[in-house]
Design an enzyme around this catalytic site. Structure first.
Site, PDB file in Angstrom:
ATOM      1  N   LYS A  13       0.836  -1.210   0.000  1.00 29.72           N
ATOM      2  CA  LYS A  13       0.000   0.000   0.000  1.00 29.72           C
ATOM      3  C   LYS A  13       0.871   1.260   0.000  1.00 29.72           C
ATOM      4  CE  LYS A  13      -2.078  -1.078   3.915  1.00 29.72           C
ATOM      5  NZ  LYS A  13      -1.489  -2.366   4.309  1.00 29.72           N
ATOM      6  N   ARG A  88      -9.854   0.423   8.466  1.00 25.80           N
ATOM      7  CA  ARG A  88      -9.403  -0.941   8.738  1.00 25.80           C
ATOM      8  C   ARG A  88     -10.486  -1.755   9.433  1.00 25.80           C
ATOM      9  NH1 ARG A  88      -3.570   0.047   8.616  1.00 25.80           N
ATOM     10  NH2 ARG A  88      -2.434  -1.885   8.923  1.00 25.80           N
ATOM     11  N   ARG A 127      11.492  -6.635   5.333  1.00 23.58           N
ATOM     12  CA  ARG A 127      11.365  -5.211   5.646  1.00 23.58           C
ATOM     13  C   ARG A 127      11.848  -4.931   7.065  1.00 23.58           C
ATOM     14  NH1 ARG A 127       5.581  -2.344   5.199  1.00 23.58           N
ATOM     15  NH2 ARG A 127       5.261  -3.147   7.296  1.00 23.58           N
ATOM     16  N   ARG A 133      11.555  -1.675  11.656  1.00 20.69           N
ATOM     17  CA  ARG A 133      10.229  -1.373  12.218  1.00 20.69           C
ATOM     18  C   ARG A 133       9.904  -2.368  13.314  1.00 20.69           C
ATOM     19  NH1 ARG A 133       5.175  -0.096   8.300  1.00 20.69           N
ATOM     20  NH2 ARG A 133       4.045  -1.330   9.834  1.00 20.69           N
ATOM     21  N   ARG A 144      -0.791  -9.418  13.249  1.00 15.17           N
ATOM     22  CA  ARG A 144      -1.360  -8.424  12.325  1.00 15.17           C
ATOM     23  C   ARG A 144      -2.149  -9.091  11.192  1.00 15.17           C
ATOM     24  NH1 ARG A 144       4.047  -6.005  11.167  1.00 15.17           N
ATOM     25  NH2 ARG A 144       3.145  -4.666   9.553  1.00 15.17           N
TER      26      ARG A 144
HETATM   27  P1  ADP Z   1       0.872  -2.401   7.876  1.00 12.91           P
HETATM   28  O1  ADP Z   1      -0.147  -2.212   6.797  1.00 12.91           O
HETATM   29  O2  ADP Z   1       2.168  -2.961   7.364  1.00 12.91           O
HETATM   30  O3  ADP Z   1       0.378  -3.132   9.082  1.00 12.91           O
HETATM   31  P2  ADP Z   1       0.599   0.364   8.813  1.00 12.91           P
HETATM   32  O4  ADP Z   1       1.708   1.335   8.844  1.00 12.91           O
HETATM   33  O5  ADP Z   1      -0.560   0.654   7.923  1.00 12.91           O
HETATM   34  O6  ADP Z   1       1.326  -0.992   8.410  1.00 12.91           O
HETATM   35  O7  ADP Z   1       0.010   0.122  10.304  1.00 12.91           O
HETATM   36  C1  ADP Z   1       0.838  -0.190  11.390  1.00 12.91           C
HETATM   37  C2  ADP Z   1       0.013  -0.311  12.659  1.00 12.91           C
HETATM   38  O8  ADP Z   1      -0.605   0.954  12.958  1.00 12.91           O
HETATM   39  C3  ADP Z   1      -1.152  -1.304  12.624  1.00 12.91           C
HETATM   40  O9  ADP Z   1      -0.747  -2.619  12.919  1.00 12.91           O
HETATM   41  C4  ADP Z   1      -2.079  -0.716  13.713  1.00 12.91           C
HETATM   42  O10 ADP Z   1      -1.641  -1.039  15.010  1.00 12.91           O
HETATM   43  C5  ADP Z   1      -1.904   0.779  13.543  1.00 12.91           C
HETATM   44  N1  ADP Z   1      -2.912   1.344  12.603  1.00 12.91           N
HETATM   45  C6  ADP Z   1      -2.681   1.907  11.392  1.00 12.91           C
HETATM   46  N2  ADP Z   1      -3.831   2.282  10.810  1.00 12.91           N
HETATM   47  C7  ADP Z   1      -4.832   1.944  11.665  1.00 12.91           C
HETATM   48  C8  ADP Z   1      -6.251   2.041  11.625  1.00 12.91           C
HETATM   49  N3  ADP Z   1      -6.903   2.564  10.563  1.00 12.91           N
HETATM   50  N4  ADP Z   1      -6.961   1.585  12.690  1.00 12.91           N
HETATM   51  C9  ADP Z   1      -6.345   1.067  13.755  1.00 12.91           C
HETATM   52  N5  ADP Z   1      -5.017   0.921  13.848  1.00 12.91           N
HETATM   53  C10 ADP Z   1      -4.246   1.356  12.824  1.00 12.91           C
END
Ligand code: ADP
Length: 191
Positions: A13, A88, A127, A133, A144
């Site tokens: 993404k 999400r 990654r 990270r 996740r």
């Molecule tokens: P990835 O898609 O690789 O998990 P992101 O950077 O999108 O990475 O998200 C990392 C973390 O941030 C998620 O595992 C969650 O804990 C939090 N997060 C991000 N976006 C949301 C969201 N829309 N709602 C709840 N938690 C979120």
């Protein structure tokens, strides 16, 4: 053009969002990036979010919805935006619908990057080694993915019912995937 980029962790993404943002000349809003910035700054939201992120859990809906709402009110979003990592959950999608409807706007298309779990785990472990990270370790990655399948993937049906979901096969070269996204957006804007 208001776009949502959806997909499991590691689906690409962020990568595709960046390319799309340049091509469409609109900003990408990544909730993950916003939360990691808040953690770095040790703001109240950052301190609160840190534990959820490191456990591979979602940050509570009300917190994330208020962050996004504030961000979408900034002037740069008036001409459109790309959302990466939001919504999400179904309540987040409903909240997004409402905040956009309040200004006579809507989500125009949802692009869903689909990649199978084995490939996602490989990508995220790689990654993790490169970026450091904190959530890219095997235990958190598995959590996740579980959270994605339970809480986020129902959004595919939600947006399919709205006729907005465009599935994109997310394995292959970055350029080929971008081409598929471009085609589905072109189709969506003609509809
Ligand atoms: P990835 O898609 O690789 O998990 P992101 O950077 O999108 O990475 O998200 C990392 C973390 O941030 C998620 O595992 C969650 O804990 C939090 N997060 C991000 N976006 C949301 C969201 N829309 N709602 C709840 N938690 C979120």
């Amino acid at each position: 053009m208001n776009l949502v980029l959806m997909g499991p962790p590691g689906a690409g993404k962020g990568t595709q969002g960046e390319i799309l943002s340049k091509r469409l000349d609109i900003n990408t809003i990544s909730t993950g990036v916003m939360l990691r910035t808040a953690i770095k700054e040790q703001s109240e939201i950052g301190k609160m979010a840190e534990k959820y992120i490191n456990d591979g859990k979602l940050v509570p809906d009300d917190v994330i919805v208020s962050i996004v709402k504030e961000r979408l009110q900034k002037p740069d979003c008036a001409k459109g935006f790309i959302l990466d990592g939001f919504p999400r959950t179904i309540p987040q999608a409903k909240a997004l619908k409402k905040m956009l409807a309040d200004r006579n706007s809507k989500v125009h298309a949802v692009v869903g990057l689909e990649v199978d779990d084995n490939e996602l785990v490989d990508r995220l472990l790689k990654r993790g080694k490169e970026s450091g990270r904190s959530d890219d370790n095997l235990e958190t990655i598995n959590k996740r993915l579980e959270v994605y399948h339970n809480q986020t993937s129902p959004l595919r049906d939600y947006y399919k019912q709205e006729g907005k979901y465009h599935a994109i096969h997310g394995s292959g070269s970055i350029d080929d995937i971008f081409e598929s996204i471009k085609c589905s957006i072109a189709k969506a804007t003609k509809e």
